[in-house]
Motif scaffolding. Sequence first.
Motif, PDB file in Angstrom:
ATOM      1  N   LEU A 139       2.728   8.796   4.891  1.00 16.43           N
ATOM      2  CA  LEU A 139       2.238   7.623   4.161  1.00 16.43           C
ATOM      3  C   LEU A 139       2.003   6.448   5.105  1.00 16.43           C
ATOM      4  O   LEU A 139       1.020   5.717   4.957  1.00 16.43           O
ATOM      5  CB  LEU A 139       3.212   7.237   3.052  1.00 16.43           C
ATOM      6  CG  LEU A 139       3.340   8.230   1.897  1.00 16.43           C
ATOM      7  CD1 LEU A 139       4.362   7.738   0.887  1.00 16.43           C
ATOM      8  CD2 LEU A 139       2.005   8.464   1.229  1.00 16.43           C
ATOM      9  N   GLU A 140       2.890   6.265   6.063  1.00 22.58           N
ATOM     10  CA  GLU A 140       2.713   5.173   7.023  1.00 22.58           C
ATOM     11  C   GLU A 140       1.440   5.367   7.840  1.00 22.58           C
ATOM     12  O   GLU A 140       0.695   4.412   8.068  1.00 22.58           O
ATOM     13  CB  GLU A 140       3.925   5.075   7.945  1.00 22.58           C
ATOM     14  CG  GLU A 140       5.136   4.487   7.252  1.00 22.58           C
ATOM     15  CD  GLU A 140       6.378   4.475   8.129  1.00 22.58           C
ATOM     16  OE1 GLU A 140       6.233   4.548   9.368  1.00 22.58           O
ATOM     17  OE2 GLU A 140       7.479   4.379   7.564  1.00 22.58           O
ATOM     18  N   ILE A 196      -6.245   5.898  -0.749  1.00 23.56           N
ATOM     19  CA  ILE A 196      -6.128   6.859  -1.856  1.00 23.56           C
ATOM     20  C   ILE A 196      -6.945   8.116  -1.554  1.00 23.56           C
ATOM     21  O   ILE A 196      -6.488   9.234  -1.801  1.00 23.56           O
ATOM     22  CB  ILE A 196      -6.539   6.215  -3.192  1.00 23.56           C
ATOM     23  CG1 ILE A 196      -5.507   5.159  -3.597  1.00 23.56           C
ATOM     24  CG2 ILE A 196      -6.695   7.278  -4.289  1.00 23.56           C
ATOM     25  CD1 ILE A 196      -5.916   4.298  -4.774  1.00 23.56           C
ATOM     26  N   MET A 197      -8.135   7.934  -1.002  1.00 26.44           N
ATOM     27  CA  MET A 197      -8.944   9.109  -0.650  1.00 26.44           C
ATOM     28  C   MET A 197      -8.257   9.935   0.441  1.00 26.44           C
ATOM     29  O   MET A 197      -8.277  11.165   0.394  1.00 26.44           O
ATOM     30  CB  MET A 197     -10.338   8.681  -0.204  1.00 26.44           C
ATOM     31  CG  MET A 197     -11.195   8.203  -1.358  1.00 26.44           C
ATOM     32  SD  MET A 197     -12.939   7.940  -0.945  1.00 26.44           S
ATOM     33  CE  MET A 197     -12.857   6.796   0.399  1.00 26.44           C
ATOM     34  N   GLU A 198      -7.643   9.267   1.399  1.00 22.34           N
ATOM     35  CA  GLU A 198      -6.932   9.976   2.465  1.00 22.34           C
ATOM     36  C   GLU A 198      -5.735  10.727   1.902  1.00 22.34           C
ATOM     37  O   GLU A 198      -5.450  11.865   2.303  1.00 22.34           O
ATOM     38  CB  GLU A 198      -6.488   8.990   3.549  1.00 22.34           C
ATOM     39  CG  GLU A 198      -5.817   9.637   4.732  1.00 22.34           C
ATOM     40  CD  GLU A 198      -6.742  10.515   5.555  1.00 22.34           C
ATOM     41  OE1 GLU A 198      -6.237  11.469   6.179  1.00 22.34           O
ATOM     42  OE2 GLU A 198      -7.955  10.256   5.588  1.00 22.34           O
ATOM     43  N   LEU A 199      -5.027  10.121   0.962  1.00 25.03           N
ATOM     44  CA  LEU A 199      -3.892  10.784   0.307  1.00 25.03           C
ATOM     45  C   LEU A 199      -4.376  12.017  -0.451  1.00 25.03           C
ATOM     46  O   LEU A 199      -3.769  13.090  -0.369  1.00 25.03           O
ATOM     47  CB  LEU A 199      -3.190   9.813  -0.644  1.00 25.03           C
ATOM     48  CG  LEU A 199      -1.946  10.323  -1.348  1.00 25.03           C
ATOM     49  CD1 LEU A 199      -0.816  10.553  -0.351  1.00 25.03           C
ATOM     50  CD2 LEU A 199      -1.490   9.322  -2.412  1.00 25.03           C
ATOM     51  N   GLN A 200      -5.473  11.878  -1.146  1.00 26.31           N
ATOM     52  CA  GLN A 200      -6.050  13.007  -1.874  1.00 26.31           C
ATOM     53  C   GLN A 200      -6.444  14.126  -0.897  1.00 26.31           C
ATOM     54  O   GLN A 200      -6.172  15.298  -1.150  1.00 26.31           O
ATOM     55  CB  GLN A 200      -7.272  12.546  -2.663  1.00 26.31           C
ATOM     56  CG  GLN A 200      -7.905  13.633  -3.497  1.00 26.31           C
ATOM     57  CD  GLN A 200      -9.108  13.115  -4.274  1.00 26.31           C
ATOM     58  OE1 GLN A 200      -9.638  12.040  -4.010  1.00 26.31           O
ATOM     59  NE2 GLN A 200      -9.540  13.888  -5.240  1.00 26.31           N
ATOM     60  N   LEU A 249       0.830  -1.202   0.000  1.00 21.32           N
ATOM     61  CA  LEU A 249       0.000   0.000   0.000  1.00 21.32           C
ATOM     62  C   LEU A 249       0.863   1.251   0.000  1.00 21.32           C
ATOM     63  O   LEU A 249       0.625   2.187  -0.779  1.00 21.32           O
ATOM     64  CB  LEU A 249      -0.934  -0.023   1.208  1.00 21.32           C
ATOM     65  CG  LEU A 249      -2.022   1.029   1.288  1.00 21.32           C
ATOM     66  CD1 LEU A 249      -2.875   1.052   0.036  1.00 21.32           C
ATOM     67  CD2 LEU A 249      -2.884   0.769   2.504  1.00 21.32           C
ATOM     68  N   LYS A 250       1.901   1.270   0.821  1.00 23.09           N
ATOM     69  CA  LYS A 250       2.792   2.428   0.877  1.00 23.09           C
ATOM     70  C   LYS A 250       3.501   2.635  -0.455  1.00 23.09           C
ATOM     71  O   LYS A 250       3.609   3.761  -0.950  1.00 23.09           O
ATOM     72  CB  LYS A 250       3.813   2.268   1.994  1.00 23.09           C
ATOM     73  CG  LYS A 250       4.701   3.482   2.167  1.00 23.09           C
ATOM     74  CD  LYS A 250       5.667   3.316   3.316  1.00 23.09           C
ATOM     75  CE  LYS A 250       6.594   4.516   3.404  1.00 23.09           C
ATOM     76  NZ  LYS A 250       7.646   4.334   4.398  1.00 23.09           N
TER      77      LYS A 250
END
Length: 113
Positions: free
Chosen positions: A84-85, A99-103, A62-63
Amino acid sequence: TFRNIMSTHVRNTNIPTVLLYSDTVEGKASKSDLERLVPKDVLHDPNQCEIMQCNVVTQFKLKKRLEYIAKCEGAGGSCSGNVLEKICEGSMGDIRSAIMELQFYFSGSSSKK
């Protein structure tokens, strides 16, 4: 109710309908969980419904994928490994959630500039 809407929709359409059901606490949905949302006669009819289970993604994979996405979006250098972790831990193996959290992280950091 949602159950009635789903039942009517599935019986009256030729268009495939995809429902995503995530249980991030246990990692998989039980039949009783799904039966609360979709009527049994629809859920267990092989001509109307197919249940697929997706396995969780390991934190390492995932990372790596999130790093790749950040790089492709031109934000690879602005996202630390620690961030990221934390995203990976919080998503509990759910790549859509990660992915939503990264966005969300990038949209918040760009508005702060």
